[in-house]
Design an enzyme around this catalytic site. Structure first.
Site, PDB file in Angstrom:
ATOM      1  N   VAL A 195       0.845  -1.190   0.000  1.00  0.00           N
ATOM      2  CA  VAL A 195       0.000   0.000   0.000  1.00  0.00           C
ATOM      3  C   VAL A 195       0.880   1.240   0.000  1.00  0.00           C
ATOM      4  O   VAL A 195       1.705   1.424   0.905  1.00  0.00           O
ATOM      5  CB  VAL A 195      -0.946   0.047   1.225  1.00  0.00           C
ATOM      6  CG1 VAL A 195      -1.961   1.171   1.055  1.00  0.00           C
ATOM      7  CG2 VAL A 195      -1.644  -1.289   1.452  1.00  0.00           C
ATOM      8  N   CYS A 196       0.725   2.074  -1.024  1.00  0.00           N
ATOM      9  CA  CYS A 196       1.367   3.387  -1.057  1.00  0.00           C
ATOM     10  C   CYS A 196       0.275   4.409  -1.375  1.00  0.00           C
ATOM     11  O   CYS A 196      -0.904   4.101  -1.229  1.00  0.00           O
ATOM     12  CB  CYS A 196       2.519   3.423  -2.061  1.00  0.00           C
ATOM     13  SG  CYS A 196       2.071   3.164  -3.792  1.00  0.00           S
ATOM     14  N   ALA A 197       0.622   5.587  -1.806  1.00  0.00           N
ATOM     15  CA  ALA A 197      -0.386   6.621  -2.062  1.00  0.00           C
ATOM     16  C   ALA A 197      -1.398   6.164  -3.117  1.00  0.00           C
ATOM     17  O   ALA A 197      -2.600   6.198  -2.891  1.00  0.00           O
ATOM     18  CB  ALA A 197       0.278   7.922  -2.481  1.00  0.00           C
ATOM     19  N   GLY A 223      -0.780   3.098  -5.111  1.00  0.00           N
ATOM     20  CA  GLY A 223      -0.582   1.685  -5.415  1.00  0.00           C
ATOM     21  C   GLY A 223       0.303   1.483  -6.625  1.00  0.00           C
ATOM     22  O   GLY A 223       0.864   0.410  -6.831  1.00  0.00           O
ATOM     23  N   GLY A 250      -3.464   3.994  -0.735  1.00  0.00           N
ATOM     24  CA  GLY A 250      -3.927   4.468   0.567  1.00  0.00           C
ATOM     25  C   GLY A 250      -4.656   5.802   0.516  1.00  0.00           C
ATOM     26  O   GLY A 250      -5.464   6.100   1.392  1.00  0.00           O
TER      27      GLY A 250
END
Length: 162
Positions: free
Chosen positions: A65-67, A69, A109
């Site tokens: 999960v990042c800002a 994806g 996220g």
């Protein structure tokens, strides 16, 4: 099933939601970080670590999960044997597994609610490769994975020489 789970600081809150959801369902989790929303670990370090866990068969699958994806998927896909897919809904998750045999799911996220993430994760974890496709398509998909593996071997051959 054992799942490696990782995020950057932008994905931390959603990662925690996904982690709790998976633990409630009885999955074994290898949380590789980050450990808080103020962490400064770059997304590419976490993505690479989860990809190595999956590629080395230390876990069955990975979730990142990042800002958005997307950054995590780009980095994870640079590793041999990794098929990371950005999924923004359950149907994309189903297709990423049934058609592409994805082994890492990436989520955004900043763009995915916890409820939607749970639906995506549940669908992704319960869908098998070729599931729901007629026999001729299943055969074609299995053969395509062999072709993709050959391309991957050619593409990453220089790594064995280094």
């Amino acid at each position: 099933m054992k799942i490696a789970l990782g995020s950057d600081n932008h994905g931390f809150d959603l990662k925690q939601e996904v982690k709790n959801h998976l633990l409630d369902k009885g999955f074994e989790i290898e949380d590789v970080g980050v450990s808080d929303r103020n962490a400064e670990t770059p997304y590419y370090q976490t993505a690479s670590l989860v990809a190595k866990y999956v590629a080395n068969h230390q876990v069955n699958r990975g979730i990142l999960v990042c800002a958005s994806g997307m950054g995590m998927a780009i980095i994870a896909n640079k590793h041999p044997g990794i098929y990371a897919a950005v999924c923004e809904n359950a149907e994309a998750a189903r297709l990423s597994r049934s058609i592409n045999n994805s082994n890492i799911l990436t989520l955004g996220g900043l763009v995915t609610t916890p409820q939607v993430a749970q639906e995506i994760v549940d669908t992704w974890l319960t869908t098998e490769f070729t599931q729901g496709w007629e026999l001729s398509v299943q055969e074609w998909l299995h053969n395509s994975m062999k072709d993709i593996a050959q391309l991957e071997t050619q593409q990453f051959a220089h790594l064995d020489q280094d």
